[in-house]
Design a protein around this motif. Structure first.
Motif, PDB file in Angstrom:
ATOM      1  N   LEU A 136     -26.391 -29.472  22.325  1.00 21.58           N
ATOM      2  CA  LEU A 136     -26.101 -28.210  21.601  1.00 21.58           C
ATOM      3  C   LEU A 136     -25.232 -27.282  22.767  1.00 21.58           C
ATOM      4  CD1 LEU A 136     -28.476 -29.245  19.550  1.00 21.58           C
ATOM      5  CD2 LEU A 136     -28.351 -27.032  18.706  1.00 21.58           C
ATOM      6  N   THR A 137     -24.293 -26.477  22.454  1.00 19.77           N
ATOM      7  CA  THR A 137     -23.876 -25.252  23.506  1.00 19.77           C
ATOM      8  C   THR A 137     -24.205 -24.113  22.524  1.00 19.77           C
ATOM      9  OG1 THR A 137     -22.236 -26.782  24.285  1.00 19.77           O
ATOM     10  CG2 THR A 137     -21.995 -24.495  24.578  1.00 19.77           C
ATOM     11  N   VAL A 138     -25.048 -23.232  23.095  1.00 19.89           N
ATOM     12  CA  VAL A 138     -25.327 -21.893  22.352  1.00 19.89           C
ATOM     13  C   VAL A 138     -24.579 -20.721  22.981  1.00 19.89           C
ATOM     14  CG1 VAL A 138     -27.249 -20.468  22.026  1.00 19.89           C
ATOM     15  CG2 VAL A 138     -27.974 -22.733  22.293  1.00 19.89           C
ATOM     16  N   SER A 139     -24.113 -20.036  22.173  1.00 18.48           N
ATOM     17  CA  SER A 139     -23.232 -18.769  22.571  1.00 18.48           C
ATOM     18  C   SER A 139     -23.911 -17.477  21.848  1.00 18.48           C
ATOM     19  CB  SER A 139     -21.692 -18.701  21.749  1.00 18.48           C
ATOM     20  OG  SER A 139     -20.969 -17.582  22.230  1.00 18.48           O
ATOM     21  N   SER A 140     -23.766 -16.418  22.782  1.00 24.06           N
ATOM     22  CA  SER A 140     -24.368 -15.248  22.256  1.00 24.06           C
ATOM     23  C   SER A 140     -23.521 -14.593  21.515  1.00 24.06           C
ATOM     24  CB  SER A 140     -24.512 -14.109  23.686  1.00 24.06           C
ATOM     25  OG  SER A 140     -23.218 -13.993  24.128  1.00 24.06           O
ATOM     26  N   GLY A 141     -22.345 -15.270  21.121  1.00 23.46           N
ATOM     27  CA  GLY A 141     -21.382 -14.189  20.078  1.00 23.46           C
ATOM     28  C   GLY A 141     -21.228 -15.159  18.745  1.00 23.46           C
ATOM     29  N   TRP A 142     -20.757 -14.774  17.794  1.00 25.17           N
ATOM     30  CA  TRP A 142     -20.517 -15.191  16.387  1.00 25.17           C
ATOM     31  C   TRP A 142     -19.561 -16.283  16.345  1.00 25.17           C
ATOM     32  CZ3 TRP A 142     -24.901 -14.317  13.869  1.00 25.17           C
ATOM     33  CH2 TRP A 142     -25.591 -12.973  13.967  1.00 25.17           C
ATOM     34  N   MET A 143     -19.631 -17.312  15.645  1.00 25.29           N
ATOM     35  CA  MET A 143     -18.506 -18.415  15.610  1.00 25.29           C
ATOM     36  C   MET A 143     -18.128 -18.995  16.865  1.00 25.29           C
ATOM     37  SD  MET A 143     -18.344 -18.397  12.287  1.00 25.29           S
ATOM     38  CE  MET A 143     -16.924 -19.573  12.296  1.00 25.29           C
ATOM     39  N   CYS A 144     -19.353 -19.343  17.938  1.00 26.95           N
ATOM     40  CA  CYS A 144     -19.251 -19.904  18.812  1.00 26.95           C
ATOM     41  C   CYS A 144     -18.217 -19.445  19.767  1.00 26.95           C
ATOM     42  CB  CYS A 144     -18.976 -21.344  18.574  1.00 26.95           C
ATOM     43  SG  CYS A 144     -20.324 -22.277  17.722  1.00 26.95           S
ATOM     44  N   ASP A 145     -18.371 -18.120  19.829  1.00 32.38           N
ATOM     45  CA  ASP A 145     -17.270 -17.523  20.613  1.00 32.38           C
ATOM     46  C   ASP A 145     -17.520 -17.499  21.807  1.00 32.38           C
ATOM     47  OD1 ASP A 145     -15.375 -15.658  21.556  1.00 32.38           O
ATOM     48  OD2 ASP A 145     -16.635 -13.830  21.386  1.00 32.38           O
ATOM     49  N   ASP A 146     -16.622 -17.939  23.002  1.00 32.57           N
ATOM     50  CA  ASP A 146     -16.772 -17.966  24.205  1.00 32.57           C
ATOM     51  C   ASP A 146     -15.834 -17.107  24.884  1.00 32.57           C
ATOM     52  OD1 ASP A 146     -14.388 -19.229  23.793  1.00 32.57           O
ATOM     53  OD2 ASP A 146     -14.951 -20.941  24.768  1.00 32.57           O
ATOM     54  N   GLY A 147     -15.538 -15.973  24.268  1.00 30.00           N
ATOM     55  CA  GLY A 147     -14.494 -14.958  24.839  1.00 30.00           C
ATOM     56  C   GLY A 147     -15.198 -14.172  25.913  1.00 30.00           C
ATOM     57  N   PRO A 148     -14.514 -12.980  26.384  1.00 31.90           N
ATOM     58  CA  PRO A 148     -14.916 -12.082  27.470  1.00 31.90           C
ATOM     59  C   PRO A 148     -16.369 -11.546  26.913  1.00 31.90           C
ATOM     60  CG  PRO A 148     -12.768 -11.855  27.179  1.00 31.90           C
ATOM     61  CD  PRO A 148     -13.105 -12.853  26.149  1.00 31.90           C
ATOM     62  N   GLY A 149     -17.373 -11.398  27.904  1.00 35.35           N
ATOM     63  CA  GLY A 149     -18.491 -10.785  27.455  1.00 35.35           C
ATOM     64  C   GLY A 149     -19.617 -11.627  26.791  1.00 35.35           C
ATOM     65  N   GLU A 174     -31.556 -12.783  22.293  1.00 33.34           N
ATOM     66  CA  GLU A 174     -30.457 -11.879  22.863  1.00 33.34           C
ATOM     67  C   GLU A 174     -29.425 -12.843  23.183  1.00 33.34           C
ATOM     68  OE1 GLU A 174     -32.941 -13.522  26.057  1.00 33.34           O
ATOM     69  OE2 GLU A 174     -33.327 -12.483  24.249  1.00 33.34           O
ATOM     70  N   ALA A 175     -29.535 -14.325  23.380  1.00 33.00           N
ATOM     71  CA  ALA A 175     -28.414 -14.989  23.836  1.00 33.00           C
ATOM     72  C   ALA A 175     -28.018 -16.215  22.645  1.00 33.00           C
ATOM     73  CB  ALA A 175     -28.863 -15.916  24.869  1.00 33.00           C
ATOM     74  N   PHE A 176     -28.666 -15.807  21.351  1.00 33.97           N
ATOM     75  CA  PHE A 176     -28.631 -17.062  20.473  1.00 33.97           C
ATOM     76  C   PHE A 176     -27.888 -16.326  19.170  1.00 33.97           C
ATOM     77  CE2 PHE A 176     -31.052 -19.773  17.264  1.00 33.97           C
ATOM     78  CZ  PHE A 176     -29.971 -20.768  17.421  1.00 33.97           C
ATOM     79  N   GLY A 177     -26.689 -16.330  19.268  1.00 32.19           N
ATOM     80  CA  GLY A 177     -25.651 -15.814  18.475  1.00 32.19           C
ATOM     81  C   GLY A 177     -25.251 -17.063  17.316  1.00 32.19           C
ATOM     82  N   SER A 178     -24.859 -18.113  17.865  1.00 33.33           N
ATOM     83  CA  SER A 178     -24.388 -19.261  17.300  1.00 33.33           C
ATOM     84  C   SER A 178     -24.428 -20.416  18.132  1.00 33.33           C
ATOM     85  CB  SER A 178     -22.765 -18.981  16.981  1.00 33.33           C
ATOM     86  OG  SER A 178     -22.040 -18.794  18.180  1.00 33.33           O
ATOM     87  N   PHE A 179     -24.384 -21.656  17.411  1.00 29.12           N
ATOM     88  CA  PHE A 179     -24.395 -22.791  18.457  1.00 29.12           C
ATOM     89  C   PHE A 179     -23.398 -23.999  17.808  1.00 29.12           C
ATOM     90  CE2 PHE A 179     -27.674 -22.942  15.177  1.00 29.12           C
ATOM     91  CZ  PHE A 179     -27.522 -24.367  14.850  1.00 29.12           C
ATOM     92  N   ARG A 180     -22.946 -24.854  18.835  1.00 31.85           N
ATOM     93  CA  ARG A 180     -22.231 -25.854  18.348  1.00 31.85           C
ATOM     94  C   ARG A 180     -22.836 -27.264  18.628  1.00 31.85           C
ATOM     95  NH1 ARG A 180     -16.966 -26.755  17.177  1.00 31.85           N
ATOM     96  NH2 ARG A 180     -16.369 -24.661  17.779  1.00 31.85           N
TER      97      ARG A 180
END
Length: 369
Positions: A136-149, A174-180
């Protein structure tokens, strides 16, 4: 065994008024000179016959379809690099000139025809297989956002994962918003690198035969004969042979035509050998595609007990939003569809050819003679 024995010394003494010829027997002194200083002494055979000045063997000079004289042959074995100075026994007390005179002149290198090709081992392919996602790849943003921040955290499973519960790490809220979830892959069939070779006679390419001219400069009593290297002079492994460069098949001369020597063993060599025979490379062709789909479940704890989500994953990855405040601790998978396809091997066909040119036929005395 041949030896210097009783011979004759002729000395011609001339004067203005008269000529006289003195004949002496033996190789002793004659008027203060040894016969070797005057004329060559006869070499006597064991049967009492004279060999003239030839310390080797007197042979018939020419046979129909064969080259004049006799040749010394030996095959290079392994890492040997034989030359004609390896053919005869060189005596330690000889001068450099005597050594040079004793070494047979080179004729040429001959080639042994390669043997039958062993054929090509059949090709083999590995079986195709369905492979679980790589993690898996975990993003802190929603919908697997890998944008700035946004932060990204890998959650990779071990190589060769079989779907059992694993805990590659821990991702906090704090780092677990979404995952792919990575896609399921269908591993294609591949060529087996080292198929078992088929039994057979391996080609004998690269075998070289050294051929040396065995003629000596001394004369024989019979003018139709030549003096050649004798059996006692040859080093082990060398053979005395007659050579023919006729393209057509030739027969070895009978013993009554070769002074009783039986050049009876017939061998065939070539001056040019080109062997391009080889096996074509293997390949694997898909005959039916693979169908693979997995159910991947994620959990907050490290023992796959507190479920976060379960998703069906195929050849495309899946993005899932996490519940606010949740954490990621483990992952598990199982097959929903595990249907590997099939493939067929091809290749390993014999290509190229063996080309033999400029035949040389050898009729040889038995080994050791």
């Amino acid at each position: 065994m041949r030896r210097w024995a009783i011979g004759r010394v002729l000395a011609a003494l001339a004067s203005v008024s008269a000529a006289a010829v003195a004949v002496a027997s033996g190789c002793g002194a004659t008027d203060g000179y040894d016969c070797r200083d005057l004329l060559e002494c006869d070499v006597m055979n064991e049967d009492g016959t004279s060999n003239g000045g030839c310390e080797g063997t007197c042979v018939v000079a020419q046979h129909a379809d064969f080259l004049p004289g006799v040749y010394l042959l030996r095959e290079n074995a392994g890492l040997e690099d034989l030359e004609c100075d390896d053919a005869v026994l060189l005596k330690p007390h000889w001068t450099d000139e005597q050594r040079r005179n004793a070494i047979p002149p080179s004729y040429r290198k001959l080639l042994v025809a390669p043997g039958a090709h062993p054929g090509c081992a059949p090709c083999a392919c590995t079986a195709p297989a369905c492979v679980f996602p790589a993690g898996l790849t975990v993003s802190s943003g929603w919908m697997c956002d890998d944008g700035p921040g946004a932060t990204s955290t890998p959650f990779d499973v071990p190589a060769g994962w079989d779907g059992a519960c694993v805990a590659p790490g821990a991702v906090g809220a704090e780092a677990f918003g979404s995952f792919r979830i990575a896609p399921v892959t269908a591993r294609p069939c591949e060529v087996v690198a080292s198929p078992v070779p088929r039994a057979g006679d391996a080609p004998a390419g690269g075998r070289v035969v050294v051929a040396c001219d065995a003629r000596r400069g001394a004369t024989c009593p019979n003018r139709a004969h030549l003096c050649v290297v004798g059996a006692a002079e040859m080093l082990p492994g060398w053979r005395r042979c007659l050579l023919s460069e006729e393209d057509e098949d030739v027969e070895c001369p009978p013993g009554e035509e070769t002074s009783g020597l039986h050049f009876s063993e017939k061998l065939t060599f070539w001056r040019e050998v080109e062997d391009s025979r080889a096996c074509s490379p293997c390949s694997c062709t898909e005959t039916a595609p693979s169908t693979c789909q997995a159910l991947v479940s994620t959990f907050e704890d490290a023992a796959c007990g507190d479920l976060i989500a379960t998703a069906a994953v195929a050849e495309n990855g899946v993005c899932i939003d996490a519940e606010p405040g949740s954490t990621l601790g483990s992952v598990r998978a199982e097959w929903r569809v595990n249907a590997p396809g099939s493939c067929a091997p091809s290749g390993r066909e014999l290509v190229g050819e063996l080309s033999l040119r400029k035949k040389v036929t050898a009729c040889c005395l038995p080994e050791g003679t």
